[in-house]
Design a protein around this motif. Structure first.
Motif, PDB file in Angstrom:
ATOM      1  N   HIS A  27       0.792  -1.228   0.000  1.00 42.87           N
ATOM      2  CA  HIS A  27       0.000   0.000   0.000  1.00 42.87           C
ATOM      3  C   HIS A  27       0.830   1.287   0.000  1.00 42.87           C
ATOM      4  CE1 HIS A  27      -3.020  -3.000   1.219  1.00 42.87           C
ATOM      5  NE2 HIS A  27      -3.873  -2.183   0.663  1.00 42.87           N
ATOM      6  N   LEU A  28       2.101   1.231   0.417  1.00 41.75           N
ATOM      7  CA  LEU A  28       2.918   2.447   0.351  1.00 41.75           C
ATOM      8  C   LEU A  28       3.007   3.014  -1.069  1.00 41.75           C
ATOM      9  CD1 LEU A  28       6.020   2.162   2.736  1.00 41.75           C
ATOM     10  CD2 LEU A  28       4.212   3.899   2.756  1.00 41.75           C
ATOM     11  N   PRO A  29       3.238   2.174  -2.103  1.00 41.98           N
ATOM     12  CA  PRO A  29       3.288   2.750  -3.463  1.00 41.98           C
ATOM     13  C   PRO A  29       1.973   3.366  -3.899  1.00 41.98           C
ATOM     14  CG  PRO A  29       4.312   0.568  -3.412  1.00 41.98           C
ATOM     15  CD  PRO A  29       3.614   0.737  -2.102  1.00 41.98           C
ATOM     16  N   GLU A  30       0.855   2.910  -3.335  1.00 44.47           N
ATOM     17  CA  GLU A  30      -0.438   3.489  -3.685  1.00 44.47           C
ATOM     18  C   GLU A  30      -0.581   4.902  -3.117  1.00 44.47           C
ATOM     19  OE1 GLU A  30      -3.442   0.918  -2.260  1.00 44.47           O
ATOM     20  OE2 GLU A  30      -2.811  -0.811  -3.469  1.00 44.47           O
ATOM     21  N   VAL A  31      -0.127   5.083  -1.880  1.00 43.59           N
ATOM     22  CA  VAL A  31      -0.314   6.385  -1.231  1.00 43.59           C
ATOM     23  C   VAL A  31       0.819   7.350  -1.538  1.00 43.59           C
ATOM     24  CG1 VAL A  31      -1.717   5.341   0.586  1.00 43.59           C
ATOM     25  CG2 VAL A  31       0.747   5.640   0.961  1.00 43.59           C
ATOM     26  N   ARG A  32       1.972   6.837  -1.992  1.00 45.42           N
ATOM     27  CA  ARG A  32       3.099   7.691  -2.374  1.00 45.42           C
ATOM     28  C   ARG A  32       3.705   7.157  -3.681  1.00 45.42           C
ATOM     29  NH1 ARG A  32       0.895  10.060   0.993  1.00 45.42           N
ATOM     30  NH2 ARG A  32       1.724  11.323   2.719  1.00 45.42           N
ATOM     31  N   PRO A  33       3.003   7.315  -4.798  1.00 49.42           N
ATOM     32  CA  PRO A  33       3.479   6.729  -6.062  1.00 49.42           C
ATOM     33  C   PRO A  33       4.792   7.327  -6.562  1.00 49.42           C
ATOM     34  CG  PRO A  33       1.550   8.137  -6.416  1.00 49.42           C
ATOM     35  CD  PRO A  33       1.690   7.974  -4.946  1.00 49.42           C
ATOM     36  N   TRP A  35       7.441   7.935  -4.745  1.00 50.53           N
ATOM     37  CA  TRP A  35       8.577   7.469  -3.962  1.00 50.53           C
ATOM     38  C   TRP A  35       9.281   6.321  -4.672  1.00 50.53           C
ATOM     39  CZ3 TRP A  35       7.172   6.945   1.950  1.00 50.53           C
ATOM     40  CH2 TRP A  35       6.896   8.217   2.466  1.00 50.53           C
ATOM     41  N   GLU A  36      10.579   6.209  -4.417  1.00 45.87           N
ATOM     42  CA  GLU A  36      11.332   5.021  -4.785  1.00 45.87           C
ATOM     43  C   GLU A  36      11.470   4.169  -3.520  1.00 45.87           C
ATOM     44  OE1 GLU A  36      14.835   5.479  -7.399  1.00 45.87           O
ATOM     45  OE2 GLU A  36      14.440   7.628  -7.210  1.00 45.87           O
ATOM     46  N   ILE A  37      10.896   2.979  -3.559  1.00 45.16           N
ATOM     47  CA  ILE A  37      10.855   2.120  -2.375  1.00 45.16           C
ATOM     48  C   ILE A  37      11.648   0.852  -2.657  1.00 45.16           C
ATOM     49  CG2 ILE A  37       9.390   0.843  -0.765  1.00 45.16           C
ATOM     50  CD1 ILE A  37       7.121   2.798  -1.547  1.00 45.16           C
ATOM     51  N   GLY A  38      12.699   0.643  -1.897  1.00 44.70           N
ATOM     52  CA  GLY A  38      13.503  -0.565  -2.022  1.00 44.70           C
ATOM     53  C   GLY A  38      13.268  -1.475  -0.830  1.00 44.70           C
ATOM     54  N   VAL A  39      13.409  -2.774  -1.066  1.00 42.94           N
ATOM     55  CA  VAL A  39      13.216  -3.760   0.000  1.00 42.94           C
ATOM     56  C   VAL A  39      14.507  -4.554   0.154  1.00 42.94           C
ATOM     57  CG1 VAL A  39      11.794  -5.618   0.898  1.00 42.94           C
ATOM     58  CG2 VAL A  39      10.790  -3.919  -0.637  1.00 42.94           C
ATOM     59  N   ALA A  40      15.161  -4.410   1.294  1.00 43.56           N
ATOM     60  CA  ALA A  40      16.392  -5.141   1.569  1.00 43.56           C
ATOM     61  C   ALA A  40      16.055  -6.581   1.917  1.00 43.56           C
ATOM     62  CB  ALA A  40      17.150  -4.475   2.719  1.00 43.56           C
ATOM     63  N   LEU A  41      16.586  -7.514   1.112  1.00 40.80           N
ATOM     64  CA  LEU A  41      16.274  -8.937   1.272  1.00 40.80           C
ATOM     65  C   LEU A  41      17.561  -9.747   1.315  1.00 40.80           C
ATOM     66  CD1 LEU A  41      13.436  -9.117  -1.393  1.00 40.80           C
ATOM     67  CD2 LEU A  41      13.123  -9.244   1.082  1.00 40.80           C
ATOM     68  N   SER A  51       3.876  -4.899  -6.445  1.00 45.72           N
ATOM     69  CA  SER A  51       4.300  -3.969  -7.487  1.00 45.72           C
ATOM     70  C   SER A  51       4.611  -2.614  -6.871  1.00 45.72           C
ATOM     71  CB  SER A  51       3.196  -3.826  -8.544  1.00 45.72           C
ATOM     72  OG  SER A  51       2.012  -3.311  -7.959  1.00 45.72           O
ATOM     73  N   GLY A  52       5.556  -1.918  -7.490  1.00 43.32           N
ATOM     74  CA  GLY A  52       5.920  -0.591  -7.007  1.00 43.32           C
ATOM     75  C   GLY A  52       7.077  -0.570  -6.043  1.00 43.32           C
ATOM     76  N   VAL A  53       7.625  -1.749  -5.712  1.00 48.25           N
ATOM     77  CA  VAL A  53       8.793  -1.808  -4.842  1.00 48.25           C
ATOM     78  C   VAL A  53       9.891  -2.595  -5.559  1.00 48.25           C
ATOM     79  CG1 VAL A  53       7.396  -1.642  -2.760  1.00 48.25           C
ATOM     80  CG2 VAL A  53       8.037  -3.878  -3.629  1.00 48.25           C
TER      81      VAL A  53
END
Length: 384
Positions: A27-33, A35-41, A51-53
């Motif tokens: 939901h973060l990409p929906e409310v802040r399209p 933004w660049e959102i990365g996920v450390a894995l 989608s969006g991350v």
């Protein structure tokens, strides 16, 4: 803005933290399209991301469990935040780094290791908790799931009130009252459910009060046990230990074997139907930071009988029947009332979905985004 999220718990999707991380990332990409959102894995994790991350795959340290997790949190992720030029580092569980190149926002779902001594009896747990405490003092902001947990954090961690914000969790739209004939048929067959039942789904660690769960049925058995057996869902522990309670020996000792059923782990796609068809949901937990299973049950229109503890009282309002967890006789009376009083059950079935509708993951993500972007020039953790 560039936000890097610690995604360690995406490897554990059935845990409460795993669900929280996935829903926030959805939901973060929906409310802040923008933004660049990365996920450390950690390297080797394979799974689909919302989608969006963007995945930021990081090497696993050559350390045994549980030291690999600590190294990932304290060394690998902060280094990745620097390389990725993150403006914010978001850690969605209680493990912020001591040092980071960007302001850190951490979600502290609860303070179980501090509030319950049995959860910190192992030296490794005490060291990990001490590390988390030290690092949290330097975080730019702390999120938590309820005002009850916020009060615990302010009292036990001594943080300034302005640095701690309660943001309620949400409930997925698939948890609802609408019949689903395909899912219903699958669930009845897959789990061999009785025609009517009371459901427990929520884990077997000590604070969940499994002894109290069965004690309720000691009092309720003669009145409703045969017509409404207790269905216990989830992977049972292999025997009771320091932190876990196996309900089977206790059920045998108390003569409850005829009124208690064990259905094992439940697939995520089956949970809504399992809730929906339960005559009641029974949840005698001693402590919760929020109480997601209770919210899911209410959203499905299932009457809830649960513990009168701060987080659950805050969550349910007047949409559930709450009883002190240490009074199984009174909780049994509440359960019997819900099962035999059609008007009471109907009231709870109507109030539950209305109350649950106030808790959405979109709202949770929006408030989280507001905290992340509102830090401005907030300082980084000590030494960052």
């Amino acid at each position: 803005m560039r936000v890097l999220v610690n995604g360690w718990f995406l490897q554990h999707p059935t845990t409460g933290t795993g669900q929280y991380v996935r829903e926030i990332l959805r939901h973060l990409p929906e409310v802040r399209p923008a933004w660049e959102i990365g996920v450390a894995l950690p390297e080797g994790w394979e799974g689909s991301l919302p989608s969006g991350v963007a995945p930021v795959i990081l090497p696993r340290p050559p350390l045994p469990h549980p030291f690999d997790k600590v190294w990932f949190e304290q060394v690998t992720v902060p280094r990745a935040a620097a390389r990725w030029r993150a403006d914010r580092l978001f850690v969605p569980y209680w493990a912020p780094p001591l040092r980071a190149p960007a302001p850190v926002v951490v979600t502290v779902h609860d303070l179980i290791p501090l509030l319950f001594p049995e959860y910190r009896s192992h030296p490794g747990v005490r060291l990990y908790t001490a590390l988390a405490l030290a690092a949290t003092a330097g975080a730019a902001h702390v999120l938590t799931d309820s005002e009850a947990s916020r009060r615990d954090i302010l009292r036990r961690l001594g943080l300034p009130p302005g640095r701690v914000t309660a943001i309620p969790l949400g409930v997925d739209g698939r948890f609802n009252r609408r019949p689903d004939p395909v899912a219903d048929a699958r669930v009845w067959t897959r789990y061999d459910l009785p025609p009517a039942y009371v459901l427990y789904l929520g884990g077997f660690d000590r604070r969940k009060h499994i002894e109290g769960l069965l004690a309720v049925y000691r009092w309720a058995r003669d009145a409703v046990g045969e017509a409404f057996p207790l269905v216990i869902a989830g992977r049972l522990p292999e025997g009771s230990r320091r932190l876990w309670v196996d309900p089977r020996p206790l059920a045998r000792a108390w003569g409850l074997e005829e009124v208690v059923r064990y259905i094992g782990p439940v697939a995520e796609e089956d949970k809504p139907a399992l809730y929906r068809h339960a005559a009641a949901f029974l949840y005698p937990s001693r402590y919760e930071g929020f109480g997601l299973p209770v919210l899911e049950a209410m959203a499905c229109g299932t009457p809830v009988v649960a513990s009168e503890i701060p987080a659950l009282a805050e969550l349910v309002g007047d949409a559930a029947y709450l009883v002190p967890p240490e009074d199984p006789r009174a909780m049994a009376g509440a359960l019997i009332a819900v099962l035999v009083d059609a008007a009471l059950a109907r009231t709870l079935r109507e109030r539950g979905p209305r109350r649950a509708a106030a808790f959405t993951w979109t709202a949770c993500a929006r408030r989280t985004a507001e905290i992340l972007e509102g830090l401005g020039g907030a300082s980084t953790p000590a030494g960052g």
